[in-house]
Enzyme design. Structure first.
Site, PDB file in Angstrom:
ATOM      1  N   GLY A 215       0.841  -1.202   0.000  1.00  0.00           N
ATOM      2  CA  GLY A 215       0.000   0.000   0.000  1.00  0.00           C
ATOM      3  C   GLY A 215       0.874   1.249   0.000  1.00  0.00           C
ATOM      4  O   GLY A 215       0.537   2.259   0.626  1.00  0.00           O
TER       5      GLY A 215
ATOM      6  N   GLY B  12      -0.359   4.962  -1.160  1.00  0.00           N
ATOM      7  CA  GLY B  12      -1.412   5.672  -0.431  1.00  0.00           C
ATOM      8  C   GLY B  12      -0.873   6.891   0.307  1.00  0.00           C
ATOM      9  O   GLY B  12       0.319   7.218   0.218  1.00  0.00           O
ATOM     10  N   GLN B  13      -1.771   7.547   1.053  1.00  0.00           N
ATOM     11  CA  GLN B  13      -1.406   8.802   1.715  1.00  0.00           C
ATOM     12  C   GLN B  13      -0.210   8.615   2.657  1.00  0.00           C
ATOM     13  O   GLN B  13       0.766   9.346   2.570  1.00  0.00           O
ATOM     14  CB  GLN B  13      -2.609   9.344   2.515  1.00  0.00           C
TER      15      GLN B  13
ATOM     16  N   ILE C 174      -1.357  -2.142  -5.328  1.00  0.00           N
ATOM     17  CA  ILE C 174      -2.163  -2.936  -6.262  1.00  0.00           C
ATOM     18  C   ILE C 174      -2.034  -2.393  -7.691  1.00  0.00           C
ATOM     19  O   ILE C 174      -2.244  -3.109  -8.657  1.00  0.00           O
ATOM     20  CB  ILE C 174      -3.633  -3.017  -5.808  1.00  0.00           C
ATOM     21  N   ARG C 175      -1.670  -1.103  -7.809  1.00  0.00           N
ATOM     22  CA  ARG C 175      -1.399  -0.540  -9.138  1.00  0.00           C
ATOM     23  C   ARG C 175      -0.245   0.434  -9.039  1.00  0.00           C
ATOM     24  O   ARG C 175       0.114   0.878  -7.940  1.00  0.00           O
ATOM     25  CB  ARG C 175      -2.635   0.136  -9.718  1.00  0.00           C
TER      26      ARG C 175
ATOM     27  N   TYR D 150     -15.329  -0.298   9.212  1.00  0.00           N
ATOM     28  CA  TYR D 150     -13.896  -0.016   9.346  1.00  0.00           C
ATOM     29  C   TYR D 150     -13.455  -0.207  10.803  1.00  0.00           C
ATOM     30  O   TYR D 150     -12.456  -0.886  11.088  1.00  0.00           O
ATOM     31  CB  TYR D 150     -13.660   1.419   8.889  1.00  0.00           C
TER      32      TYR D 150
ATOM     33  N   LYS E  97     -10.887  -2.907  12.525  1.00  0.00           N
ATOM     34  CA  LYS E  97      -9.698  -2.492  13.277  1.00  0.00           C
ATOM     35  C   LYS E  97      -9.676  -3.125  14.676  1.00  0.00           C
ATOM     36  O   LYS E  97      -8.625  -3.542  15.151  1.00  0.00           O
ATOM     37  CB  LYS E  97      -9.604  -0.960  13.360  1.00  0.00           C
TER      38      LYS E  97
ATOM     39  N   ILE F 167      -4.992  11.992   9.689  1.00  0.00           N
ATOM     40  CA  ILE F 167      -3.630  12.366   9.283  1.00  0.00           C
ATOM     41  C   ILE F 167      -3.707  13.409   8.165  1.00  0.00           C
ATOM     42  O   ILE F 167      -4.390  13.193   7.156  1.00  0.00           O
ATOM     43  CB  ILE F 167      -2.830  11.136   8.789  1.00  0.00           C
TER      44      ILE F 167
HETATM   45  C1  AKB Z   1     -10.674   7.786   8.452  1.00  0.00           C
HETATM   46  O1  AKB Z   1     -11.164   8.910   8.535  1.00  0.00           O
HETATM   47  O2  AKB Z   1     -11.317   6.788   8.100  1.00  0.00           O
HETATM   48  C2  AKB Z   1      -9.227   7.601   8.820  1.00  0.00           C
HETATM   49  C3  AKB Z   1      -9.040   7.168  10.226  1.00  0.00           C
HETATM   50  C4  AKB Z   1      -9.318   8.100  11.329  1.00  0.00           C
HETATM   51  O3  AKB Z   1      -8.678   6.063  10.477  1.00  0.00           O
HETATM   52  N1  AKB Z   1      -8.500   8.816   8.569  1.00  0.00           N
END
Ligand code: AKB
Length: 311
Positions: free
Chosen positions: A9, A12-13, A36-37, A143, A147, A173
């Protein structure tokens, strides 16, 4: 001992800037970027780069063997807002990739693993102010669920199989080199770009939504500091709370207005407001500060100067 590091990854950012920093420390050829690309030419041609689907064990294993990789930073993930739209895919990406890497570490193909968690592990029933390291965690997003589960998998592999896995619960971030995608805290990046480029911004969160945040330089330093810390100083193998500052859209706007007085903001909260409301406002990260000497450098004022200078 010299390390060979694989970043999954890497386009990514966080991955982009992590790759650059690790290459400065360990040498370009010892840090293999993968995604992945392909990313920009500047990035993919500046050092070793491999195409890797983070859910494909064979692809990952063959790159690990090819370069004799000792450490993996698994940065590929689907963030909070996108994950709500395609929950099954988010779960698959976020969980399958982690279990592949933990298994490779258990089988001793790699020696150390970094995996990012998030403040999204907390939910509506967690304390909002000074959110402790250990508290109720009932996340309301896919999400966040992935986690929390991932954190417990990390701890399980550490306890049961001695896997050296390390993790941070990132706040939002903020950076200017590579834009984030699909997160709820993304407004705090978009706002700087729009302020500089268009002079106005329509914010998808309400003006009083306070969230924990961090400038990218601090996030990169923390990540590398944790990975370089003595194993004995790492007391938490789920994931460490981490923060640098907390602000609202209204407060970041006032700071931007010090540099761009005509900047204009309007508010149109959407589905991301519920996600943000379920997260902490201010995080207690004293364990990271005590265990491995974490210290942040950037506050809202300093970060705003840097962001507006570089965009
Ligand atoms: C999001 O906003 O999904 C992420 C995080 C806080 O994990 N930046």
């Amino acid at each position: 001992m010299s390390e060979t590091i694989l970043i999954i990854g890497a386009c990514g950012q966080i991955g982009t800037e992590l790759t650059q920093k690790l290459r400065e420390i360990h040498g370009t050829n010892n840090v293999i970027a993968s995604d992945i690309r392909e990313g920009s030419d500047e990035f993919t041609k500046s050092g070793p780069f491999e195409i890797i689907d983070a859910t494909n064990r064979e692809q990952i294993f063959s790159v690990v063997q090819k370069y004799k990789v000792s450490q993996v930073y698994l940065m590929a993930a689907m963030l909070s807002a996108t994950a709500e739209k395609i929950p099954q895919k988010a779960w698959d990406l976020n969980m399958t990739s982690l279990l592949i890497i933990l298994d490779l570490a258990k089988e001793k193909h790699i020696q150390r693993v970094y995996w990012p968690s998030s403040m999204a592990v907390f939910g509506n029933t967690s304390p909002k102010v000074d959110t402790p390291q250990k508290t109720i965690m009932e996340p309301s997003t896919v999400y966040g669920i992935s986690k929390v589960a991932g954190e417990h998998w990390c701890n399980y592999y550490h306890e049961k199989f001695g896997v050296d896995v390390r993790s941070i619960r990132y706040p939002g971030i903020i950076s200017w080199k590579t834009k984030p995608g699909g997160g709820t805290t993304d407004y705090a990046v978009d706002i700087y770009f729009k302020a500089k480029q268009e002079g106005s911004y329509e914010c998808f969160l309400d003006k009083n939504t306070r969230l924990p945040m961090m400038y990218m330089n601090d996030a990169i330093n923390a990540t590398i500091q944790l990975m370089e810390a003595e194993s004995s100083s790492i007391k938490i193998r789920t994931s460490y709370n981490l923060t640098a500052m907390s602000f609202t859209p209204e407060e970041i706007t006032s700071e931007i207005k010090k540099h761009i007085p005509d900047f204009n903001i309007s508010y149109k909260p959407d589905f991301r407001q519920d996600i943000a409301n379920s997260w902490p406002q201010i995080i207690d990260d004293s364990h990271a500060r005590n265990d491995w000497n974490w210290q942040h450098e950037y506050n809202l004022e300093l970060m705003t100067k840097e962001m507006l200078k570089n965009i």
